[in-house]
Write a protein that holds these residues in place. Sequence first.
Motif, PDB file in Angstrom:
ATOM      1  N   GLN A  39       5.221   0.789   9.419  1.00 48.36           N
ATOM      2  CA  GLN A  39       5.127   0.900   7.965  1.00 48.36           C
ATOM      3  C   GLN A  39       6.523   0.861   7.365  1.00 48.36           C
ATOM      4  OE1 GLN A  39       3.709   4.598   6.093  1.00 48.36           O
ATOM      5  NE2 GLN A  39       2.473   3.371   4.681  1.00 48.36           N
ATOM      6  N   SER A  42       8.004  -0.617   1.986  1.00 52.54           N
ATOM      7  CA  SER A  42       7.059  -1.197   1.026  1.00 52.54           C
ATOM      8  C   SER A  42       5.688  -0.550   1.117  1.00 52.54           C
ATOM      9  CB  SER A  42       6.927  -2.705   1.271  1.00 52.54           C
ATOM     10  OG  SER A  42       6.439  -2.943   2.587  1.00 52.54           O
ATOM     11  N   GLY A  43       5.387   0.102   2.230  1.00 50.66           N
ATOM     12  CA  GLY A  43       4.137   0.832   2.365  1.00 50.66           C
ATOM     13  C   GLY A  43       3.054   0.148   3.174  1.00 50.66           C
ATOM     14  N   GLU A  44       3.181  -1.153   3.380  1.00 50.90           N
ATOM     15  CA  GLU A  44       2.151  -1.867   4.113  1.00 50.90           C
ATOM     16  C   GLU A  44       2.132  -1.440   5.571  1.00 50.90           C
ATOM     17  OE1 GLU A  44       2.685  -6.023   3.939  1.00 50.90           O
ATOM     18  OE2 GLU A  44       0.788  -6.515   4.924  1.00 50.90           O
TER      19      GLU A  44
ATOM     20  N   GLN B  38      -2.202   8.719   1.563  1.00 48.41           N
ATOM     21  CA  GLN B  38      -0.955   9.062   2.231  1.00 48.41           C
ATOM     22  C   GLN B  38      -0.017   9.742   1.255  1.00 48.41           C
ATOM     23  OE1 GLN B  38       1.501   5.795   3.682  1.00 48.41           O
ATOM     24  NE2 GLN B  38       2.237   7.035   5.403  1.00 48.41           N
ATOM     25  N   PHE B  91      -0.525   7.600  -2.554  1.00 51.66           N
ATOM     26  CA  PHE B  91      -0.566   6.219  -2.084  1.00 51.66           C
ATOM     27  C   PHE B  91      -1.906   6.035  -1.392  1.00 51.66           C
ATOM     28  CE2 PHE B  91       1.354   2.286  -1.422  1.00 51.66           C
ATOM     29  CZ  PHE B  91       1.343   1.879  -0.099  1.00 51.66           C
ATOM     30  N   ILE B  93      -4.467   3.568   0.651  1.00 52.24           N
ATOM     31  CA  ILE B  93      -4.458   2.364   1.479  1.00 52.24           C
ATOM     32  C   ILE B  93      -5.862   2.099   2.005  1.00 52.24           C
ATOM     33  CG2 ILE B  93      -3.396   1.203   3.456  1.00 52.24           C
ATOM     34  CD1 ILE B  93      -1.210   3.250   3.459  1.00 52.24           C
ATOM     35  N   PHE B 107      -4.715  -3.586   7.475  1.00 51.04           N
ATOM     36  CA  PHE B 107      -4.469  -2.768   6.305  1.00 51.04           C
ATOM     37  C   PHE B 107      -4.052  -3.589   5.097  1.00 51.04           C
ATOM     38  CE2 PHE B 107      -4.723   1.637   7.705  1.00 51.04           C
ATOM     39  CZ  PHE B 107      -4.816   1.467   9.076  1.00 51.04           C
ATOM     40  N   GLY B 108      -4.463  -3.105   3.946  1.00 54.68           N
ATOM     41  CA  GLY B 108      -3.976  -3.663   2.699  1.00 54.68           C
ATOM     42  C   GLY B 108      -2.589  -3.135   2.399  1.00 54.68           C
ATOM     43  N   PRO B 109      -1.950  -3.659   1.376  1.00 50.89           N
ATOM     44  CA  PRO B 109      -0.577  -3.264   1.053  1.00 50.89           C
ATOM     45  C   PRO B 109      -0.473  -1.914   0.371  1.00 50.89           C
ATOM     46  CG  PRO B 109      -1.348  -4.902  -0.497  1.00 50.89           C
ATOM     47  CD  PRO B 109      -2.421  -4.771   0.530  1.00 50.89           C
ATOM     48  N   GLY B 110      -1.611  -1.333  -0.007  1.00 50.60           N
ATOM     49  CA  GLY B 110      -1.576  -0.012  -0.623  1.00 50.60           C
ATOM     50  C   GLY B 110      -1.501  -0.062  -2.138  1.00 50.60           C
ATOM     51  N   ARG B 112      -0.192   2.476  -5.320  1.00 55.15           N
ATOM     52  CA  ARG B 112       0.505   3.695  -5.725  1.00 55.15           C
ATOM     53  C   ARG B 112      -0.109   4.167  -7.031  1.00 55.15           C
ATOM     54  NH1 ARG B 112       3.584   6.666  -2.811  1.00 55.15           N
ATOM     55  NH2 ARG B 112       4.700   4.816  -2.077  1.00 55.15           N
TER      56      ARG B 112
END
Lengths: 116, 116
Positions: A39, A42-44, B38, B91, B93, B107-110, B112
């Motif tokens: 991770q 950027s969080g992905e 998260q 966050f 996700i 996973f997706g990019p999330g 915020r």
Amino acid sequence: AQKITQTQPGMFVQEKEAVTLDCTYDTSDQSYGLFWYKQPSSGEMIFLIYQGSYDEQNATEGRYSLNFQKARKSANLVISASQLGDSAMYFCAMRVSGGSNYKLTFGKGTLLTVNP
Amino acid sequence: GAVVSQHPSRVICKSGTSVKIECRSLDFQATTMFWYRQFPKKSLMLMATSNEGSKATYEQGVEKDKFLINHASLTLSTLTVTSAHPEDSSFYICSASRLAGPYEQYFGPGTRLTVT
């Protein structure tokens, strides 16, 4: 219950060197899968590598390899020839097979910093 | 392949309003989608698991009426945070799992979410 333990909150490595990120797990199930995700800031969540509990050989994906020691219940990630772009959080996760949904249990993560 | 998108990537809303987050699998059919939360510098916490066409399964401690999940098709799941409050800022996700094994989650990019 399943549990993943990552004992290294942070790790530092010099560029081009190898680094090992530790992961131990606990489960009473015989069939399970182990994953490593990266991770970046950027969080992905980026999937890196997978090891099945019945796989006899350690998984490898490019510069990533998984040191699977079943008797010790450890699944350490080895990153060879570290690059600056490897700086990120790394999560170890376990999926237990069986049941209708394949849920993942995550460790707390290790923040890897690659120094130039 | 195995691309998952999330929309929006960032959202700011006022306390008391509802916010919808979309999760799409772009190039594969996802029989199961997962929603995680998260907190900063923390691991992923599974909120719920959704299977296409059926009700979501929520983890213990997650309010079903507050976090509404809909999985209307094999490529789309939505999470609606109802009557959002500042403590819901986090966050979020999503991930999607293929029909076929080894069932790794993509996973997706999330998203915020900030609630003011």
